[in-house]
Design a protein around this motif. Structure first.
Motif, PDB file in Angstrom:
ATOM      1  N   VAL A 104      12.193  10.605   7.996  1.00  0.00           N
ATOM      2  CA  VAL A 104      11.966   9.573   6.979  1.00  0.00           C
ATOM      3  C   VAL A 104      11.278   8.371   7.625  1.00  0.00           C
ATOM      4  O   VAL A 104      11.790   7.792   8.584  1.00  0.00           O
ATOM      5  CB  VAL A 104      13.288   9.142   6.325  1.00  0.00           C
ATOM      6  CG1 VAL A 104      13.046   7.977   5.354  1.00  0.00           C
ATOM      7  CG2 VAL A 104      13.928  10.308   5.593  1.00  0.00           C
ATOM      8  N   ILE A 105      10.114   8.015   7.093  1.00  0.00           N
ATOM      9  CA  ILE A 105       9.416   6.786   7.505  1.00  0.00           C
ATOM     10  C   ILE A 105       8.995   6.062   6.224  1.00  0.00           C
ATOM     11  O   ILE A 105       8.199   6.597   5.442  1.00  0.00           O
ATOM     12  CB  ILE A 105       8.176   7.074   8.372  1.00  0.00           C
ATOM     13  CG1 ILE A 105       8.567   7.861   9.627  1.00  0.00           C
ATOM     14  CG2 ILE A 105       7.509   5.759   8.766  1.00  0.00           C
ATOM     15  CD1 ILE A 105       7.401   8.147  10.565  1.00  0.00           C
ATOM     16  N   PRO A 106       9.500   4.868   5.982  1.00  0.00           N
ATOM     17  CA  PRO A 106       9.194   4.168   4.731  1.00  0.00           C
ATOM     18  C   PRO A 106       7.808   3.547   4.742  1.00  0.00           C
ATOM     19  O   PRO A 106       7.132   3.496   5.783  1.00  0.00           O
ATOM     20  CB  PRO A 106      10.275   3.085   4.677  1.00  0.00           C
ATOM     21  CG  PRO A 106      10.504   2.756   6.126  1.00  0.00           C
ATOM     22  CD  PRO A 106      10.377   4.079   6.858  1.00  0.00           C
ATOM     23  N   ASN A 107       7.397   3.045   3.593  1.00  0.00           N
ATOM     24  CA  ASN A 107       6.196   2.224   3.540  1.00  0.00           C
ATOM     25  C   ASN A 107       6.424   0.939   4.315  1.00  0.00           C
ATOM     26  O   ASN A 107       7.555   0.466   4.448  1.00  0.00           O
ATOM     27  CB  ASN A 107       5.844   1.872   2.095  1.00  0.00           C
ATOM     28  CG  ASN A 107       5.146   3.001   1.372  1.00  0.00           C
ATOM     29  OD1 ASN A 107       4.446   3.804   1.992  1.00  0.00           O
ATOM     30  ND2 ASN A 107       5.322   3.087   0.068  1.00  0.00           N
ATOM     31  N   MET A 108       5.351   0.374   4.807  1.00  0.00           N
ATOM     32  CA  MET A 108       5.441  -0.927   5.473  1.00  0.00           C
ATOM     33  C   MET A 108       4.986  -2.019   4.517  1.00  0.00           C
ATOM     34  O   MET A 108       4.212  -1.769   3.579  1.00  0.00           O
ATOM     35  CB  MET A 108       4.585  -0.939   6.736  1.00  0.00           C
ATOM     36  CG  MET A 108       3.085  -0.924   6.489  1.00  0.00           C
ATOM     37  SD  MET A 108       2.113  -0.748   8.012  1.00  0.00           S
ATOM     38  CE  MET A 108       2.214   1.026   8.269  1.00  0.00           C
ATOM     39  N   LEU A 109       5.467  -3.228   4.732  1.00  0.00           N
ATOM     40  CA  LEU A 109       4.997  -4.339   3.916  1.00  0.00           C
ATOM     41  C   LEU A 109       3.593  -4.718   4.353  1.00  0.00           C
ATOM     42  O   LEU A 109       3.156  -4.433   5.469  1.00  0.00           O
ATOM     43  CB  LEU A 109       5.959  -5.525   4.012  1.00  0.00           C
ATOM     44  CG  LEU A 109       6.221  -6.178   5.375  1.00  0.00           C
ATOM     45  CD1 LEU A 109       5.117  -7.154   5.777  1.00  0.00           C
ATOM     46  CD2 LEU A 109       7.551  -6.923   5.348  1.00  0.00           C
ATOM     47  N   ASP A 110       2.888  -5.359   3.453  1.00  0.00           N
ATOM     48  CA  ASP A 110       1.553  -5.871   3.727  1.00  0.00           C
ATOM     49  C   ASP A 110       1.721  -7.276   4.287  1.00  0.00           C
ATOM     50  O   ASP A 110       2.051  -8.210   3.556  1.00  0.00           O
ATOM     51  CB  ASP A 110       0.721  -5.881   2.446  1.00  0.00           C
ATOM     52  CG  ASP A 110      -0.717  -6.323   2.685  1.00  0.00           C
ATOM     53  OD1 ASP A 110      -1.024  -6.781   3.810  1.00  0.00           O
ATOM     54  OD2 ASP A 110      -1.527  -6.232   1.747  1.00  0.00           O
ATOM     55  N   GLU A 120       0.086 -12.774   0.510  1.00  0.00           N
ATOM     56  CA  GLU A 120       0.379 -14.208   0.498  1.00  0.00           C
ATOM     57  C   GLU A 120       0.985 -14.626  -0.841  1.00  0.00           C
ATOM     58  O   GLU A 120       0.448 -14.327  -1.907  1.00  0.00           O
ATOM     59  CB  GLU A 120      -0.896 -15.013   0.767  1.00  0.00           C
ATOM     60  CG  GLU A 120      -1.459 -14.796   2.171  1.00  0.00           C
ATOM     61  CD  GLU A 120      -2.661 -15.672   2.457  1.00  0.00           C
ATOM     62  OE1 GLU A 120      -3.050 -16.455   1.559  1.00  0.00           O
ATOM     63  OE2 GLU A 120      -3.203 -15.579   3.569  1.00  0.00           O
ATOM     64  N   ILE A 121       2.103 -15.318  -0.755  1.00  0.00           N
ATOM     65  CA  ILE A 121       2.788 -15.831  -1.935  1.00  0.00           C
ATOM     66  C   ILE A 121       2.508 -17.321  -2.051  1.00  0.00           C
ATOM     67  O   ILE A 121       2.766 -18.078  -1.096  1.00  0.00           O
ATOM     68  CB  ILE A 121       4.310 -15.597  -1.840  1.00  0.00           C
ATOM     69  CG1 ILE A 121       4.616 -14.119  -1.649  1.00  0.00           C
ATOM     70  CG2 ILE A 121       5.013 -16.142  -3.076  1.00  0.00           C
ATOM     71  CD1 ILE A 121       4.264 -13.255  -2.820  1.00  0.00           C
ATOM     72  N   GLN A 135      -2.877 -13.060 -10.296  1.00  0.00           N
ATOM     73  CA  GLN A 135      -1.859 -13.441 -11.272  1.00  0.00           C
ATOM     74  C   GLN A 135      -0.539 -12.717 -11.036  1.00  0.00           C
ATOM     75  O   GLN A 135       0.524 -13.215 -11.387  1.00  0.00           O
ATOM     76  CB  GLN A 135      -2.363 -13.166 -12.691  1.00  0.00           C
ATOM     77  CG  GLN A 135      -3.522 -14.066 -13.106  1.00  0.00           C
ATOM     78  CD  GLN A 135      -3.984 -13.793 -14.532  1.00  0.00           C
ATOM     79  OE1 GLN A 135      -3.182 -13.432 -15.392  1.00  0.00           O
ATOM     80  NE2 GLN A 135      -5.272 -13.967 -14.773  1.00  0.00           N
ATOM     81  N   VAL A 136      -0.607 -11.528 -10.424  1.00  0.00           N
ATOM     82  CA  VAL A 136       0.632 -10.820 -10.088  1.00  0.00           C
ATOM     83  C   VAL A 136       1.412 -11.609  -9.050  1.00  0.00           C
ATOM     84  O   VAL A 136       2.629 -11.793  -9.163  1.00  0.00           O
ATOM     85  CB  VAL A 136       0.337  -9.398  -9.569  1.00  0.00           C
ATOM     86  CG1 VAL A 136       1.621  -8.732  -9.094  1.00  0.00           C
ATOM     87  CG2 VAL A 136      -0.310  -8.555 -10.664  1.00  0.00           C
ATOM     88  N   THR A 137       0.718 -12.106  -8.025  1.00  0.00           N
ATOM     89  CA  THR A 137       1.418 -12.900  -7.012  1.00  0.00           C
ATOM     90  C   THR A 137       2.022 -14.156  -7.632  1.00  0.00           C
ATOM     91  O   THR A 137       3.128 -14.560  -7.266  1.00  0.00           O
ATOM     92  CB  THR A 137       0.477 -13.291  -5.861  1.00  0.00           C
ATOM     93  OG1 THR A 137      -0.634 -14.030  -6.381  1.00  0.00           O
ATOM     94  CG2 THR A 137      -0.049 -12.055  -5.158  1.00  0.00           C
ATOM     95  N   GLN A 138       1.328 -14.749  -8.586  1.00  0.00           N
ATOM     96  CA  GLN A 138       1.865 -15.930  -9.261  1.00  0.00           C
ATOM     97  C   GLN A 138       3.089 -15.572 -10.095  1.00  0.00           C
ATOM     98  O   GLN A 138       4.029 -16.366 -10.212  1.00  0.00           O
ATOM     99  CB  GLN A 138       0.800 -16.570 -10.160  1.00  0.00           C
ATOM    100  CG  GLN A 138       1.198 -17.918 -10.736  1.00  0.00           C
ATOM    101  CD  GLN A 138       1.475 -18.965  -9.668  1.00  0.00           C
ATOM    102  OE1 GLN A 138       0.680 -19.149  -8.740  1.00  0.00           O
ATOM    103  NE2 GLN A 138       2.606 -19.646  -9.793  1.00  0.00           N
ATOM    104  N   GLU A 155       7.227  -6.458  -2.238  1.00  0.00           N
ATOM    105  CA  GLU A 155       6.522  -7.695  -2.574  1.00  0.00           C
ATOM    106  C   GLU A 155       7.482  -8.735  -3.134  1.00  0.00           C
ATOM    107  O   GLU A 155       7.407  -9.923  -2.787  1.00  0.00           O
ATOM    108  CB  GLU A 155       5.405  -7.389  -3.569  1.00  0.00           C
ATOM    109  CG  GLU A 155       4.287  -6.537  -2.987  1.00  0.00           C
ATOM    110  CD  GLU A 155       3.257  -6.110  -4.007  1.00  0.00           C
ATOM    111  OE1 GLU A 155       2.199  -5.586  -3.595  1.00  0.00           O
ATOM    112  OE2 GLU A 155       3.498  -6.291  -5.220  1.00  0.00           O
ATOM    113  N   ALA A 156       8.393  -8.300  -4.019  1.00  0.00           N
ATOM    114  CA  ALA A 156       9.365  -9.231  -4.588  1.00  0.00           C
ATOM    115  C   ALA A 156      10.265  -9.818  -3.510  1.00  0.00           C
ATOM    116  O   ALA A 156      10.592 -11.015  -3.517  1.00  0.00           O
ATOM    117  CB  ALA A 156      10.209  -8.529  -5.649  1.00  0.00           C
TER     118      ALA A 156
END
Length: 374
Positions: free
Chosen positions: A180-186, A190-191, A267-270, A294-295
């Motif tokens: 098992v190897i999960p996805n990594m965050l980006d 930028e938030i 707008q998703v980041t906002q 992301e959240a």
């Protein structure tokens, strides 16, 4: 080490989080000097460099029936003669072609498991479309044994979560080698800075595709069990959008539910910045959930259901609820809201510790070394 990353699509061509994850992996491996990466994709006929990675788009293949794109991909890859030490198949649909080529060239291969294309969708809690159901009952039933046989030539499967591994073990791949190897965050995600919050209301957020397996209808229903100070924003599009709009309009919480449809990435980041609680109400064993990462990066508490990869990603068990239970979902949302600042800060630390490229990328390097030395 020379790595051939094979995927149906590669950015800027993309359909969702899978393409983002493939790009992050390729770029991180290249930047860290762990592999000399060449991407082979099937979304055009060009050669280019994307983010410092060589990308060879060999052909534009259809998605169905699976035998056809795999046959085309196999032939095109043979013609391209990848000079590599390891194949890495990504985004599922061409895994049989990579397994077949791996055996022919006697080159080791690994494959990320991030979807269930060869499994009947109803078996994993997804309502198939009429076209998909017809395909499962006819061509896929005939194709499946040969495609699975070709996939078994892959040396190691890399499921994104233990939930994915369980599904594959239960559907014809019990004997395979898994890690098992999960996805990594980006890390470049930028938030924007948060403005001062309105403490008199709680803004609940969902971001993602709108189909029945995502369980968003139960989130709409949960609004009837939440105080009037709670508002819900649903960001995304999909086949369930109209049905969800009708459900929201008939709900007692209709004045507190907003379906924005698809919006630009900025707008998703906002939307994350404007939210107080993020909810992922899936009702199927979803392999992972990039929006959850992301959240958490945005410092939000996350409520999810106790099924699939998301249940393994949310660190607070008290914020996991039974799939399809609107009352429990509402209770978890209230629980998250009451301690949202502490949980949000905890999530921000947790996601950086567990899903940062510094943690995830070396796991791939160790698997590549292992299959080469076997």
């Amino acid at each position: 080490m020379r790595l051939a990353l094979v995927t149906p699509r590669y950015p800027p061509t993309h359909a969702g989080g899978g393409e983002v994850s493939a790009r992050l992996l390729a770029e991180q491996l290249q930047q860290r000097g762990l592999a000399d990466v060449t991407v082979y994709s099937f979304d055009g006929e060009t050669e280019e460099t994307v983010g410092g990675v060589e990308v060879r788009r060999l052909f534009d293949v259809p998605q169905y029936p699976y035998t056809l794109p795999n046959e085309i991909a196999y032939r095109k890859l043979r013609e391209a003669e990848p000079d590599c030490d390891v194949f890495h198949a990504y985004n599922m649909h061409l895994h049989p072609a990579v397994g077949r080529l791996s055996r022919r060239l006697d080159t080791p291969a690994v494959a990320t498991l991030n979807a269930y294309p060869l499994i009947n969708w109803a078996d994993i809690g997804v309502t198939p479309s009429i076209q998909r159901k017809a395909y499962e009952r006819t061509l896929l039933r005939l194709e499946r044994p040969r495609l699975k046989h070709q996939m078994r030539n892959i040396d190691v499967f890399l499921p994104l979560s233990r939930a994915v591994e369980r599904v594959y073990r239960d559907h014809g791949f019990a004997e395979m080698d898994y890690e098992v190897i999960p996805n990594m965050l980006d890390d470049s995600f930028e938030i924007p800075e948060r403005n001062e919050r309105d403490t008199k209301r709680t803004r609940v957020l969902y971001v993602g595709y709108l189909r029945d397996s995502k369980g968003v209808r139960f989130l709409v229903d949960a609004m009837e069990h939440l105080p009037v100070t709670f508002e819900l924003t649903i960001v995304g599009d999909g086949p369930e959008k109209d049905a969800l709009g009708k459900r929201a309009a008939e709900s007692s919480g209709r004045d507190r539910i907003d379906l924005t449809g698809s919006v630009p990435y900025e707008q998703v980041t906002q939307a994350y910045v404007n939210a107080d609680v993020f909810v992922h109400p899936g009702v199927w064993p979803e392999p992972f959930g990039r929006t959850i990462l992301e959240a958490m990066q945005a410092g939000l508490p996350v409520v999810a259901t106790e099924i699939g990869g998301p249940a393994e990603t949310v660190p607070q068990e008290s914020l996991l609820c039974e799939p399809g239970n609107a009352v429990e979902l509402a209770e978890c949302i209230e629980r998250a809201d009451k301690d949202r600042d502490r949980i949000g800060a905890e999530n921000k630390r947790f996601v950086r510790d567990r899903y940062h490229p510094d943690t995830v990328v070396p796991q791939f390097g160790r698997v590549y070394d292992r299959v080469q030395n076997n």
